[in-house]
Design a protein around this motif. Structure first.
Motif, PDB file in Angstrom:
ATOM      1  N   HIS A 184       0.830  -1.208   0.000  1.00  0.00           N
ATOM      2  CA  HIS A 184       0.000   0.000   0.000  1.00  0.00           C
ATOM      3  C   HIS A 184       0.862   1.255   0.000  1.00  0.00           C
ATOM      4  O   HIS A 184       0.577   2.219  -0.724  1.00  0.00           O
ATOM      5  N   ASP A 185       1.900   1.244   0.814  1.00  0.00           N
ATOM      6  CA  ASP A 185       2.795   2.409   0.858  1.00  0.00           C
ATOM      7  C   ASP A 185       3.439   2.662  -0.501  1.00  0.00           C
ATOM      8  O   ASP A 185       3.506   3.798  -0.983  1.00  0.00           O
ATOM      9  N   ASP A 186       3.936   1.594  -1.123  1.00  0.00           N
ATOM     10  CA  ASP A 186       4.628   1.742  -2.407  1.00  0.00           C
ATOM     11  C   ASP A 186       3.672   2.180  -3.513  1.00  0.00           C
ATOM     12  O   ASP A 186       4.027   2.976  -4.392  1.00  0.00           O
ATOM     13  N   VAL A 187       2.457   1.658  -3.471  1.00  0.00           N
ATOM     14  CA  VAL A 187       1.472   2.058  -4.474  1.00  0.00           C
ATOM     15  C   VAL A 187       1.102   3.526  -4.298  1.00  0.00           C
ATOM     16  O   VAL A 187       1.013   4.291  -5.273  1.00  0.00           O
ATOM     17  N   ASP A 188       0.888   3.945  -3.062  1.00  0.00           N
ATOM     18  CA  ASP A 188       0.566   5.352  -2.808  1.00  0.00           C
ATOM     19  C   ASP A 188       1.683   6.271  -3.317  1.00  0.00           C
ATOM     20  O   ASP A 188       1.421   7.325  -3.906  1.00  0.00           O
ATOM     21  N   LEU A 189       2.929   5.859  -3.081  1.00  0.00           N
ATOM     22  CA  LEU A 189       4.056   6.668  -3.538  1.00  0.00           C
ATOM     23  C   LEU A 189       4.113   6.707  -5.062  1.00  0.00           C
ATOM     24  O   LEU A 189       4.403   7.755  -5.652  1.00  0.00           O
ATOM     25  N   TYR A 190       3.814   5.578  -5.700  1.00  0.00           N
ATOM     26  CA  TYR A 190       3.767   5.549  -7.167  1.00  0.00           C
ATOM     27  C   TYR A 190       2.723   6.531  -7.690  1.00  0.00           C
ATOM     28  O   TYR A 190       2.978   7.287  -8.644  1.00  0.00           O
ATOM     29  N   MET A 191       1.552   6.538  -7.059  1.00  0.00           N
ATOM     30  CA  MET A 191       0.498   7.465  -7.472  1.00  0.00           C
ATOM     31  C   MET A 191       0.952   8.914  -7.276  1.00  0.00           C
ATOM     32  O   MET A 191       0.732   9.776  -8.142  1.00  0.00           O
ATOM     33  N   TYR A 192       1.593   9.174  -6.151  1.00  0.00           N
ATOM     34  CA  TYR A 192       2.079  10.526  -5.867  1.00  0.00           C
ATOM     35  C   TYR A 192       3.090  10.971  -6.920  1.00  0.00           C
ATOM     36  O   TYR A 192       3.012  12.085  -7.460  1.00  0.00           O
ATOM     37  N   GLU A 193       4.044  10.108  -7.231  1.00  0.00           N
ATOM     38  CA  GLU A 193       5.101  10.456  -8.182  1.00  0.00           C
ATOM     39  C   GLU A 193       4.578  10.639  -9.598  1.00  0.00           C
ATOM     40  O   GLU A 193       5.160  11.371 -10.398  1.00  0.00           O
ATOM     41  N   HIS A 194       3.479   9.960  -9.922  1.00  0.00           N
ATOM     42  CA  HIS A 194       2.898  10.062 -11.268  1.00  0.00           C
ATOM     43  C   HIS A 194       1.704  11.008 -11.312  1.00  0.00           C
ATOM     44  O   HIS A 194       0.950  11.008 -12.293  1.00  0.00           O
ATOM     45  N   LYS A 195       1.534  11.792 -10.222  1.00  0.00           N
ATOM     46  CA  LYS A 195       0.476  12.804 -10.155  1.00  0.00           C
ATOM     47  C   LYS A 195      -0.910  12.194 -10.398  1.00  0.00           C
ATOM     48  O   LYS A 195      -1.742  12.733 -11.134  1.00  0.00           O
ATOM     49  N   LEU A 196      -1.134  11.057  -9.767  1.00  0.00           N
ATOM     50  CA  LEU A 196      -2.416  10.362  -9.831  1.00  0.00           C
ATOM     51  C   LEU A 196      -3.097  10.446  -8.470  1.00  0.00           C
ATOM     52  O   LEU A 196      -2.428  10.670  -7.453  1.00  0.00           O
ATOM     53  N   PRO A 197      -4.419  10.257  -8.414  1.00  0.00           N
ATOM     54  CA  PRO A 197      -5.110  10.292  -7.115  1.00  0.00           C
ATOM     55  C   PRO A 197      -4.541   9.240  -6.166  1.00  0.00           C
ATOM     56  O   PRO A 197      -4.320   8.090  -6.554  1.00  0.00           O
ATOM     57  N   ILE A 198      -4.302   9.648  -4.935  1.00  0.00           N
ATOM     58  CA  ILE A 198      -3.668   8.773  -3.949  1.00  0.00           C
ATOM     59  C   ILE A 198      -4.714   8.104  -3.071  1.00  0.00           C
ATOM     60  O   ILE A 198      -5.658   8.732  -2.614  1.00  0.00           O
ATOM     61  N   GLU A 238       0.253  16.701  -1.208  1.00  0.00           N
ATOM     62  CA  GLU A 238       1.329  17.223  -0.370  1.00  0.00           C
ATOM     63  C   GLU A 238       1.096  16.865   1.102  1.00  0.00           C
ATOM     64  O   GLU A 238       2.036  16.516   1.836  1.00  0.00           O
ATOM     65  N   GLN A 239      -0.156  16.934   1.557  1.00  0.00           N
ATOM     66  CA  GLN A 239      -0.463  16.558   2.931  1.00  0.00           C
ATOM     67  C   GLN A 239      -0.219  15.061   3.142  1.00  0.00           C
ATOM     68  O   GLN A 239       0.290  14.645   4.192  1.00  0.00           O
ATOM     69  N   TRP A 240      -0.604  14.263   2.137  1.00  0.00           N
ATOM     70  CA  TRP A 240      -0.350  12.826   2.238  1.00  0.00           C
ATOM     71  C   TRP A 240       1.141  12.546   2.353  1.00  0.00           C
ATOM     72  O   TRP A 240       1.585  11.767   3.197  1.00  0.00           O
ATOM     73  N   LYS A 241       1.947  13.200   1.507  1.00  0.00           N
ATOM     74  CA  LYS A 241       3.398  12.977   1.509  1.00  0.00           C
ATOM     75  C   LYS A 241       4.004  13.380   2.854  1.00  0.00           C
ATOM     76  O   LYS A 241       4.868  12.665   3.391  1.00  0.00           O
ATOM     77  N   GLY A 270      -3.453   9.341   3.848  1.00  0.00           N
ATOM     78  CA  GLY A 270      -4.112   9.092   2.580  1.00  0.00           C
ATOM     79  C   GLY A 270      -5.151   8.010   2.553  1.00  0.00           C
ATOM     80  O   GLY A 270      -5.836   7.841   1.563  1.00  0.00           O
ATOM     81  N   ARG A 271      -5.303   7.207   3.604  1.00  0.00           N
ATOM     82  CA  ARG A 271      -6.250   6.106   3.523  1.00  0.00           C
ATOM     83  C   ARG A 271      -7.574   6.440   4.182  1.00  0.00           C
ATOM     84  O   ARG A 271      -8.533   5.689   4.068  1.00  0.00           O
ATOM     85  N   GLY A 272      -7.598   7.532   4.931  1.00  0.00           N
ATOM     86  CA  GLY A 272      -8.848   7.896   5.578  1.00  0.00           C
ATOM     87  C   GLY A 272      -9.441   9.162   4.997  1.00  0.00           C
ATOM     88  O   GLY A 272      -8.955   9.699   4.025  1.00  0.00           O
TER      89      GLY A 272
END
Length: 327
Positions: A184-198, A238-241, A270-272
């Motif tokens: 989950h952490d890695d997927v969230d970071l992937y979304m963040y880096e690719h400017k996708l919804p987290i 940004e808040q998620w990061k 980011g999960r809540g």
């Protein structure tokens, strides 16, 4: 006579075509799911092919928006488990449990049907029974993991108890946290880096992975995912990061023996839903996050992260416990 010969020729041609189109026999060597094997085939795999490891995996049945089928956790868990077992080379997969703790929908007291859940103590009892069954079957290394957040503590408790019970008999039981948390952490970071919804339940991560895994379009993900209403998470990227970085710093400090103050924050980002009083009203349909940009290509990345993370963690724990890199 000529008609007879023609008839014989046509019959022969039909038989030849029928044999040519006959399905090939099942290649049992390529099957890793216990429920698709006979007991003699499992015996052969354990004792002759040295497939002495088994994955005990929990999925789940719950609402995840009007666009994703209820069995999403089980579908994704099963797909990953099979791929993980094949990459390990000496592992089989126990039947994936489709019920966990605290199913979305039921725990919010909605009137939307379809969820299945167990009380935590019952779930732990099932985990204990599944682990013991695998030990009785002759498996020497039992790896326990789940795709649903509910029930993770009970898995850990069951693993600890069963490992203490069976280790003297040469059987080891392992809890694989990376199947869920690190992925989950890695997927969230992937979304963040690719400017996708987290993040978000039923959103980008799950919708994309099920798009990738479905055998025909629309089977796991209905086309309305492009327009479905959703409850926003309440956090900007940004808040998620910032929340993620704070949590990881806290975990690193704890690992180093320097725990920060209890009020230092660092909860999972980011999960809540978040606490923004100006956030739009909740859309109570099991979907917290934006699934609209989901694609099969992103789903392939998501699935691969889960598979590689789990294989790496299994190999690491196995080497630490057995003192070998057999896996």
């Amino acid at each position: 006579m000529k008609k007879t010969l023609i008839g014989v020729g046509v019959s022969a041609l039909c038989l030849t075509t029928a044999f040519a189109q006959a399905p090939k026999p099942v290649n049992v060597d390529g099957i890793v799911e216990l429920e698709l094997l006979t007991h003699t085939e499992v015996t052969d795999k354990i004792h002759n092919k040295h497939m002495t490891s088994v994955l005990v995996v929990t999925g789940g049945t719950e609402e995840r928006g009007p666009h994703n089928v209820l069995g999403g956790h089980t579908i994704m868990a099963h797909y990953r488990a099979v791929e993980i077992a094949k990459r390990l080379g000496n592992a089989l997969v126990a039947p994936v449990l489709p019920i966990a703790v605290a199913a979305t929908g039921l725990r919010e007291n909605t009137d939307q049907p379809g969820g299945l859940q167990m009380p935590a103590d019952v779930f732990k009892g099932v985990q204990l029974a599944m682990i013991e069954s695998m030990a009785w079957n002759g498996f020497k290394d039992i790896f326990v993991m789940g795709d649903h957040g509910g029930g993770q503590p009970q898995m850990q408790e069951a693993v600890k108890e069963e490992d203490a019970k069976w280790s003297s008999k040469g059987v080891h039981v392992y809890y694989i946290n990376d199947f869920y948390q690190k992925t989950h952490d890695d997927v969230d970071l992937y979304m963040y880096e690719h400017k996708l919804p987290i993040a978000g339940h039923g959103a980008m991560m799950e919708t994309s992975e099920m798009l990738y895994e479905e055998p025909v379009p629309g089977m796991y993900v209905r086309p309305i995912y492009k327009t479905v209403p959703f409850d926003p998470t309440g956090q900007t990227p940004e808040q998620w990061k910032a929340a993620r970085d704070a949590r990881m710093a806290r975990e690193a400090a704890i690992a180093a023996g320097n725990p920060p103050p209890a009020n230092a924050g660092g909860g999972r980002g980011g999960r809540g839903r978040g606490q923004d009083p100006n956030a739009p009203p909740r859309v109570n349909n099991g979907l917290t996050g934006d699934p609209r940009p989901s694609t099969r290509e992103i789903g392939k990345v998501v699935a691969e992260l889960g598979i590689t993370n789990t294989v790496a963690e299994i190999k690491k724990q196995f080497a630490e416990r057995r003192g070998t890199t057999q896996h």
